[in-house]
Scaffold this motif. Sequence first.
Motif, PDB file in Angstrom:
ATOM      1  N   THR A  51      10.838 -14.637  16.009  1.00 53.06           N
ATOM      2  CA  THR A  51      10.157 -13.420  15.583  1.00 53.06           C
ATOM      3  C   THR A  51       9.450 -13.707  14.263  1.00 53.06           C
ATOM      4  N   THR A  52       8.174 -13.411  14.216  1.00 50.10           N
ATOM      5  CA  THR A  52       7.415 -13.587  12.981  1.00 50.10           C
ATOM      6  C   THR A  52       7.688 -12.409  12.063  1.00 50.10           C
ATOM      7  N   MET A  53       7.880 -12.700  10.777  1.00 55.19           N
ATOM      8  CA  MET A  53       8.028 -11.651   9.764  1.00 55.19           C
ATOM      9  C   MET A  53       6.958 -11.863   8.706  1.00 55.19           C
ATOM     10  N   MET A  54       6.183 -10.797   8.463  1.00 51.59           N
ATOM     11  CA  MET A  54       5.115 -10.844   7.469  1.00 51.59           C
ATOM     12  C   MET A  54       5.329  -9.748   6.435  1.00 51.59           C
ATOM     13  N   LEU A  55       5.217 -10.101   5.174  1.00 56.17           N
ATOM     14  CA  LEU A  55       5.230  -9.121   4.102  1.00 56.17           C
ATOM     15  C   LEU A  55       3.772  -8.750   3.848  1.00 56.17           C
ATOM     16  N   SER A  56       3.420  -7.495   4.091  1.00 55.67           N
ATOM     17  CA  SER A  56       2.035  -7.049   3.930  1.00 55.67           C
ATOM     18  C   SER A  56       1.955  -5.947   2.891  1.00 55.67           C
ATOM     19  N   THR A  57       1.052  -6.129   1.934  1.00 56.09           N
ATOM     20  CA  THR A  57       0.809  -5.132   0.894  1.00 56.09           C
ATOM     21  C   THR A  57      -0.642  -4.679   1.047  1.00 56.09           C
ATOM     22  N   TYR A  58      -0.823  -3.370   1.116  1.00 54.53           N
ATOM     23  CA  TYR A  58      -2.138  -2.781   1.321  1.00 54.53           C
ATOM     24  C   TYR A  58      -2.504  -1.969   0.091  1.00 54.53           C
ATOM     25  N   VAL A  59      -3.756  -2.043  -0.327  1.00 52.96           N
ATOM     26  CA  VAL A  59      -4.304  -1.117  -1.317  1.00 52.96           C
ATOM     27  C   VAL A  59      -5.369  -0.352  -0.546  1.00 52.96           C
ATOM     28  N   VAL A  60      -5.050   0.924  -0.257  1.00 52.87           N
ATOM     29  CA  VAL A  60      -5.832   1.683   0.713  1.00 52.87           C
ATOM     30  C   VAL A  60      -6.220   3.068   0.207  1.00 52.87           C
ATOM     31  N   ASP A  61      -7.253   3.598   0.828  1.00 53.87           N
ATOM     32  CA  ASP A  61      -7.698   4.974   0.594  1.00 53.87           C
ATOM     33  C   ASP A  61      -6.567   5.901   1.037  1.00 53.87           C
ATOM     34  N   GLU A  62      -6.033   6.698   0.105  1.00 58.98           N
ATOM     35  CA  GLU A  62      -4.868   7.535   0.413  1.00 58.98           C
ATOM     36  C   GLU A  62      -5.169   8.680   1.375  1.00 58.98           C
ATOM     37  N   THR A  63      -6.439   8.952   1.636  1.00 66.01           N
ATOM     38  CA  THR A  63      -6.789  10.048   2.532  1.00 66.01           C
ATOM     39  C   THR A  63      -6.933   9.611   3.982  1.00 66.01           C
ATOM     40  N   LYS A  64      -6.813   8.306   4.243  1.00 68.81           N
ATOM     41  CA  LYS A  64      -7.025   7.787   5.595  1.00 68.81           C
ATOM     42  C   LYS A  64      -5.734   7.196   6.155  1.00 68.81           C
ATOM     43  N   PRO A  65      -5.640   7.124   7.488  1.00 74.73           N
ATOM     44  CA  PRO A  65      -4.454   6.485   8.099  1.00 74.73           C
ATOM     45  C   PRO A  65      -4.361   5.019   7.666  1.00 74.73           C
ATOM     46  N   LEU A  66      -3.146   4.543   7.508  1.00 79.79           N
ATOM     47  CA  LEU A  66      -2.928   3.156   7.106  1.00 79.79           C
ATOM     48  C   LEU A  66      -3.506   2.188   8.135  1.00 79.79           C
ATOM     49  N   VAL A  67      -3.378   2.525   9.406  1.00 75.97           N
ATOM     50  CA  VAL A  67      -3.813   1.640  10.485  1.00 75.97           C
ATOM     51  C   VAL A  67      -4.680   2.424  11.471  1.00 75.97           C
ATOM     52  N   THR A  68      -5.790   1.831  11.854  1.00 79.43           N
ATOM     53  CA  THR A  68      -6.626   2.362  12.933  1.00 79.43           C
ATOM     54  C   THR A  68      -6.646   1.318  14.033  1.00 79.43           C
ATOM     55  N   THR A  69      -6.275   1.706  15.250  1.00 75.91           N
ATOM     56  CA  THR A  69      -6.233   0.761  16.369  1.00 75.91           C
ATOM     57  C   THR A  69      -7.523   0.809  17.174  1.00 75.91           C
ATOM     58  N   TYR A  70      -7.796  -0.306  17.876  1.00 74.26           N
ATOM     59  CA  TYR A  70      -9.006  -0.425  18.707  1.00 74.26           C
ATOM     60  C   TYR A  70      -8.631  -0.899  20.085  1.00 74.26           C
TER      61      TYR A  70
END
Length: 155
Positions: free
Chosen positions: A136-155
């Motif tokens: 199992t891959t484990m990734m530590l991800s840190t995001y600096v994001v627009d607080e008014t939008k969803p963290l993730v958008t799927t396609y």
Amino acid sequence: MMINRRSLLRTGGVAAAGALGTAAALSSPAKAAGPAPHAHAPGSADPDPTAGVTRTLLQEQPSPAEGWEAVQTLVRIPRRKESGRHSHPGVEVGYIVQGDVVMEFDDGPSLRLRTGDPFFIPDGVIHNARNVGKVTTMMLSTYVVDETKPLVTTY
């Protein structure tokens, strides 16, 4: 619609994706413990290539820049699974804690990442992390994001 990231990160399954529109359905940490629920024969198409993928919220803090926030997660991708094509409304700075992935980008060449490798994904770039290793891959991800939008958008 304002989406609470903490709730989003704890909501799992396809129902969450439908309820949130383009926001990603993120699995709860409890699903990561067991084997992938959909076994399939080698060479056949996986009916759910993202089954068992989890994002556990570690922290969420306001950014010094107004309207932005820092969100940190631990992403787990089981063997032979992938995150699914998605983007973030800001940058992602990451580190491969364990495992091997191929980071695929819609607008550029793929990148092979192994345990100990850092990575950076620019704002809005559509990408997919595919586990090509034996654990199992484990990734530590840190995001600096627009607080008014969803963290993730799927396609």
